[in-house]
Scaffold this active site. Structure first.
Site, PDB file in Angstrom:
ATOM      1  N   HIS A 158       0.825  -1.207   0.000  1.00  0.00           N
ATOM      2  CA  HIS A 158       0.000   0.000   0.000  1.00  0.00           C
ATOM      3  C   HIS A 158       0.859   1.256   0.000  1.00  0.00           C
ATOM      4  O   HIS A 158       1.987   1.254   0.503  1.00  0.00           O
ATOM      5  CB  HIS A 158      -0.900   0.008   1.241  1.00  0.00           C
ATOM      6  N   THR A 160      14.828  -2.775   1.717  1.00  0.00           N
ATOM      7  CA  THR A 160      13.974  -1.716   1.163  1.00  0.00           C
ATOM      8  C   THR A 160      14.549  -1.125  -0.117  1.00  0.00           C
ATOM      9  O   THR A 160      13.894  -0.327  -0.775  1.00  0.00           O
ATOM     10  CB  THR A 160      13.805  -0.590   2.198  1.00  0.00           C
ATOM     11  N   LYS A 161      15.798  -1.498  -0.458  1.00  0.00           N
ATOM     12  CA  LYS A 161      16.406  -1.023  -1.707  1.00  0.00           C
ATOM     13  C   LYS A 161      17.338  -2.103  -2.232  1.00  0.00           C
ATOM     14  O   LYS A 161      17.701  -3.047  -1.509  1.00  0.00           O
ATOM     15  CB  LYS A 161      17.158   0.280  -1.487  1.00  0.00           C
TER      16      LYS A 161
END
Length: 240
Positions: free
Chosen positions: A155, A204-205
């Site tokens: 989301h 996250t990356k």
């Protein structure tokens, strides 16, 4: 009487699996036709969403119900104590691209398997979650430890309607990477060849090749030997 019941059960089983195969085929065709265009759909206000009425509501409801049935069946499939059967169903019914000598241990939850590709010799540990909604490609001789989670959709926390918008995206994992226990890889990440995600890490990356990352969010903590030669043979624990 017993034979008749057995025949009916077999027929229902076959019809259900053929229906699932056709559904997956349809989804693959739809993805090829529309690509990522669906991700650029317009955003709607609260009032528009609340007042919207689906055309052919009954048909939409049945389709939604069948999607839920497929997801439930995939969860049940992960509990069946036969590795060969699980792999056969994933390949031939759900059209998941699975290479040679791939081991997928039980307890898994797989979403949109027809959009997932797993290379030769890869091992997916027990209780892993693989999310193929936006595309998931796993290279050769990759190792997933117990309970690793890969997500390609999430989301948008700033969206007024809590939609995904462009928060989701594909995940790619290079050859001989190691995704350790209880680690999480979020959308739009590439895990380089030979990279290691330490236990409990949240990626996250993208992670460069042959680096070791850990923590929340995951950061580089070390480097890995680049002279990796191992190949998994497909040996696995019986039943599980």
């Amino acid at each position: 009487m017993v034979i008749s019941v057995a025949i009916i059960i077999v027929l229902v089983f076959v019809i259900d699996h053929v229906s699932t195969y056709m559904y997956c085929k349809l989804q693959i065709r739809k993805d090829k036709k529309y690509g990522n265009l669906m991700r650029n759909k317009p955003q709607y206000t609260n009032e528009q969403v609340l007042n919207y009425r689906f055309p052919k509501k009954q048909v939409k409801g049945l389709f939604h119900l069948y999607k839920g049935w497929i997801r439930y069946k995939l969860i049940v499939l992960g509990k069946i104590p036969c590795h060969a059967y699980r792999n056969w169903i994933l390949r031939n019914v759900y059209l998941m691209k699975i290479g040679k000598n791939v081991v997928i241990y039980g307890g898994f939850e797989i979403r949109f398997p027809w959009k997932i590709e797993i290379g030769d010799g890869t091992i997916i540990g027990d209780e892993c979650k693989l999310d193929g909604r936006n595309g998931l490609r796993i290279g050769k001789n990759v190792n997933f430890s117990t309970g690793a989670w890969i997500w390609t959709e999430q989301h948008d926390l700033n969206d007024p309607m809590f939609g995904s918008n462009d928060s989701g995206g594909p995940v790619e994992i290079g050859d001989r990477a190691w995704i350790s226990s209880r680690s999480v890889v979020l959308p739009n990440c590439t895990i380089g060849e030979g990279a290691v995600i330490a236990a409990g890490g949240v990626v996250t990356k993208s992670v460069p090749a042959f680096t070791i990352v850990g923590g929340v969010p995951a950061k580089i903590i070390d480097q890995r030997n680049q002279n990796l030669k191992y190949k998994f043979t497909g040996r696995h624990e019986a039943f599980w």
